[in-house]
Scaffold this active site. Structure first.
Site, short mmCIF file in Angstrom:
data_model
loop_
_atom_site.label_atom_id
_atom_site.label_comp_id
_atom_site.label_asym_id
_atom_site.label_seq_id
_atom_site.Cartn_x
_atom_site.Cartn_y
_atom_site.Cartn_z
N TYR A 49 0.81 -1.22 0.00
CA TYR A 49 0.00 0.00 0.00
C TYR A 49 0.84 1.28 0.00
CZ TYR A 49 -4.46 -2.50 0.75
OH TYR A 49 -5.58 -3.28 0.62
N PHE A 57 -6.49 7.49 5.86
CA PHE A 57 -6.96 6.13 6.12
C PHE A 57 -5.83 5.09 6.09
CE2 PHE A 57 -7.45 7.05 1.58
CZ PHE A 57 -6.78 6.00 0.98
N THR A 91 -15.00 1.00 -4.91
CA THR A 91 -14.27 0.98 -3.63
C THR A 91 -15.22 1.06 -2.43
OG1 THR A 91 -12.40 2.02 -4.74
CG2 THR A 91 -12.41 2.12 -2.34
N ARG A 102 -18.21 -6.59 -4.07
CA ARG A 102 -18.49 -5.61 -3.02
C ARG A 102 -19.97 -5.26 -2.95
NH1 ARG A 102 -13.13 -1.96 -4.43
NH2 ARG A 102 -11.66 -2.99 -2.99
N ASN A 112 -14.10 -3.84 2.73
CA ASN A 112 -14.56 -4.02 1.35
C ASN A 112 -14.08 -5.31 0.69
OD1 ASN A 112 -11.97 -3.24 0.69
ND2 ASN A 112 -12.54 -1.33 -0.33
N HIS A 115 -9.15 -7.06 -2.66
CA HIS A 115 -8.23 -6.15 -3.35
C HIS A 115 -8.03 -6.65 -4.78
CE1 HIS A 115 -4.71 -3.73 -4.35
NE2 HIS A 115 -4.23 -4.84 -4.91
N GLU A 126 2.67 -5.93 -7.68
CA GLU A 126 2.03 -6.58 -6.53
C GLU A 126 2.19 -8.10 -6.60
OE1 GLU A 126 -1.96 -5.04 -6.67
OE2 GLU A 126 -1.33 -3.00 -6.12
P1 DAT Z 1 -9.45 0.01 -4.29
O1 DAT Z 1 -9.31 -1.01 -3.19
O2 DAT Z 1 -10.86 0.03 -4.83
O3 DAT Z 1 -8.41 -0.13 -5.36
P2 DAT Z 1 -7.93 2.32 -3.38
O4 DAT Z 1 -6.74 1.70 -4.01
O5 DAT Z 1 -8.26 3.73 -3.75
O6 DAT Z 1 -9.25 1.43 -3.61
O7 DAT Z 1 -7.74 2.30 -1.81
C1 DAT Z 1 -7.23 1.15 -1.18
C2 DAT Z 1 -8.11 0.82 0.02
O8 DAT Z 1 -8.02 1.90 0.95
C3 DAT Z 1 -9.59 0.68 -0.30
O9 DAT Z 1 -9.92 -0.64 -0.69
C4 DAT Z 1 -10.22 1.05 0.99
C5 DAT Z 1 -9.28 2.10 1.58
N1 DAT Z 1 -9.71 3.46 1.28
C6 DAT Z 1 -9.59 4.12 0.11
N2 DAT Z 1 -10.09 5.36 0.18
C7 DAT Z 1 -10.56 5.49 1.46
C8 DAT Z 1 -11.20 6.52 2.18
N3 DAT Z 1 -11.48 7.71 1.61
N4 DAT Z 1 -11.53 6.29 3.47
C9 DAT Z 1 -11.26 5.10 4.06
N5 DAT Z 1 -10.66 4.08 3.44
C10 DAT Z 1 -10.31 4.27 2.16
MG MG Z 2 -6.33 0.15 -5.24
#
Ligand code: DAT
Ligand code: MG
Length: 149
Positions: A49, A57, A91, A102, A112, A115, A126
């Protein structure tokens, strides 16, 4: 040919949904090339990450992915990234379309369930941090011609 890393996150494993999640990608036509049941270390979570470091977050996200065992899968195929993302859904699970993982099983962004890599570059990155090359199987599927023209 793209690679995508899929993780059935700790909530999915706790809720007995890891088989359901594998089933959806398999049924879609993605080709499984690696799979393992593991506990993600803090170090691995931080590398996975890295792009979210500094976001509000981030700490909660690392806590969540390290909070229990996960099932990690690598899939390969033409357009694997977009195909997997559409199977996963938005997401925020409460906004995700019904029929997506989801949208069918989730309510909260912090739970959620799954991944999926968001670009071919991240897919390669990854997969390579979760799997050694010798843990990935290169194989031909007899059904290939019935899935791809
Ligand atoms: P995704 O998992 O749909 O690729 P992402 O890469 O933008 O989403 O973010 C990784 C994870 O971080 C996501 O599954 C949940 C968390 N996340 C993202 N945006 C967030 C937010 N605004 N508040 C809380 N958690 C968040
Ligand atoms: Mg992502």
């Amino acid at each position: 040919m793209e690679r995508t890393l899929i993780i059935a996150k700790p909530d999915a494993v706790q809720r007995g949904l890891s088989g359901e999640i594998l089933r959806r990608f398999e049924q879609r036509g993605l080709r499984l090339i690696g799979m393992k049941f593991m506990q993600v270390s803090r170090d691995l979570a931080e590398r996975h990450y890295a792009e979210h470091e500094g976001k509000p977050f981030y700490n909660g996200l690392v806590d969540y992915i390290t909070s229990g065992p996960v099932v990690v899968m690598a899939f390969e195929g033409r357009n694997a990234i977009v195909a997997a993302r559409t199977t996963i859904g938005a997401t925020k699970p409460h906004e995700a379309a019904a029929g997506t993982i989801r949208g069918d099983f989730g309510m909260d962004i912090g739970r959620n369930l799954v991944h999926g890599s968001d670009s071919p570059g991240n897919g390669e990155r990854e997969v390579s941090i979760f799997f050694n090359e010798d843990e990935l199987i290169s194989w031909g599927r007899d059904t290939e011609k019935w899935i791809f023209e």
